[in-house]
Design a protein around this motif. Structure first.
Motif, short mmCIF file in Angstrom:
data_model
loop_
_atom_site.label_atom_id
_atom_site.label_comp_id
_atom_site.label_asym_id
_atom_site.label_seq_id
_atom_site.Cartn_x
_atom_site.Cartn_y
_atom_site.Cartn_z
N ILE A 63 0.87 -1.27 -0.02
CA ILE A 63 0.10 0.04 0.12
C ILE A 63 0.93 1.45 -0.02
O ILE A 63 0.43 2.21 -0.16
CB ILE A 63 -1.11 0.13 1.25
CG1 ILE A 63 -0.29 -0.22 2.46
CG2 ILE A 63 -2.13 -0.98 1.10
CD1 ILE A 63 -1.03 0.00 3.59
N LYS A 64 2.15 0.93 0.22
CA LYS A 64 3.13 2.21 0.18
C LYS A 64 4.30 1.65 -0.26
O LYS A 64 5.03 0.76 -0.14
CB LYS A 64 3.34 3.06 1.34
CG LYS A 64 4.03 4.12 1.32
CD LYS A 64 3.91 4.93 2.61
CE LYS A 64 4.74 6.32 2.60
NZ LYS A 64 4.76 6.97 3.94
N HIS A 65 4.91 2.43 -1.35
CA HIS A 65 6.13 1.91 -2.09
C HIS A 65 7.26 3.03 -1.87
O HIS A 65 7.11 4.21 -1.38
CB HIS A 65 5.85 2.16 -3.57
CG HIS A 65 4.95 1.39 -4.08
ND1 HIS A 65 4.78 0.22 -4.67
CD2 HIS A 65 3.36 1.77 -4.12
CE1 HIS A 65 3.63 -0.24 -4.85
NE2 HIS A 65 2.74 0.56 -4.55
N ARG A 66 8.43 2.62 -2.06
CA ARG A 66 9.71 3.49 -1.59
C ARG A 66 10.78 3.09 -2.79
O ARG A 66 10.97 1.94 -3.21
CB ARG A 66 10.31 3.00 -0.48
CG ARG A 66 11.70 3.59 -0.18
CD ARG A 66 12.21 3.43 1.18
NE ARG A 66 13.57 4.19 1.38
CZ ARG A 66 13.81 4.99 2.04
NH1 ARG A 66 12.93 5.68 2.65
NH2 ARG A 66 14.96 5.69 2.19
N ALA A 67 11.10 4.03 -3.41
CA ALA A 67 12.22 4.08 -4.38
C ALA A 67 13.47 4.84 -4.04
O ALA A 67 13.13 6.25 -3.79
CB ALA A 67 11.49 4.39 -5.80
N ASP A 68 14.68 4.37 -4.10
CA ASP A 68 15.66 5.26 -3.83
C ASP A 68 16.52 5.47 -5.20
O ASP A 68 16.80 4.37 -5.76
CB ASP A 68 16.57 4.65 -2.75
CG ASP A 68 15.80 4.41 -1.28
OD1 ASP A 68 15.31 5.44 -1.11
OD2 ASP A 68 16.03 3.62 -0.79
#
Length: 129
Positions: A63-68
């Motif tokens: 439900i929540k994404h993270r991209a670095d």
């Protein structure tokens, strides 16, 4: 979702900084440049560092994404600090539209990478959540 985040991020950079070449990083600033690379400066090259789910629901749905991402900022005949500061000012705290969602951008660090002839290269570490 990763493709949508990346495309929105690259489009934002291209629209906001039309005088900077925005492209994908392909190892241009390693010890040996890739064959056929014809540099254009100033440039901002984007490299995905990591993509992961930041939050999952009870049913294991993301439900929540993270991209670095790492931005490689190359500037010729300059320290590059003006461009770096402009990018930081535009990105830090930005709510990036991705489809119908908004993702928050945080600038984590800036580092000197290398100097080659008259070109100086810095990296900017960015998280998008």
């Amino acid at each position: 979702m990763l493709k949508n985040i990346y495309n929105s991020f690259k489009l934002f950079l291209s629209d906001t900084f039309p005088d900077i070449k925005i492209e994908e990083y392909r190892g241009e600033f390693k010890d040996k440049f890739p064959a056929g690379w014809n540099p254009s400066f100033p440039c901002c090259l984007i490299k995905l560092g990591e993509y992961s789910p930041a939050v999952r629901s009870a049913s294991r749905e993301i439900i929540k994404h993270r991209a670095d991402f790492t931005l490689y900022i190359g500037e010729k005949n300059s320290l590059g600090f003006d461009i770096i500061q402009d990018i930081i000012d535009e990105l830090n705290g930005l709510n990036l539209p991705v489809g119908e969602d908004y993702f928050s951008i945080e600038v984590n660090s800036v580092k000197f990478l290398t100097g080659v002839n008259a070109v100086r290269v810095h990296t900017i570490e960015v998280s998008i959540t």
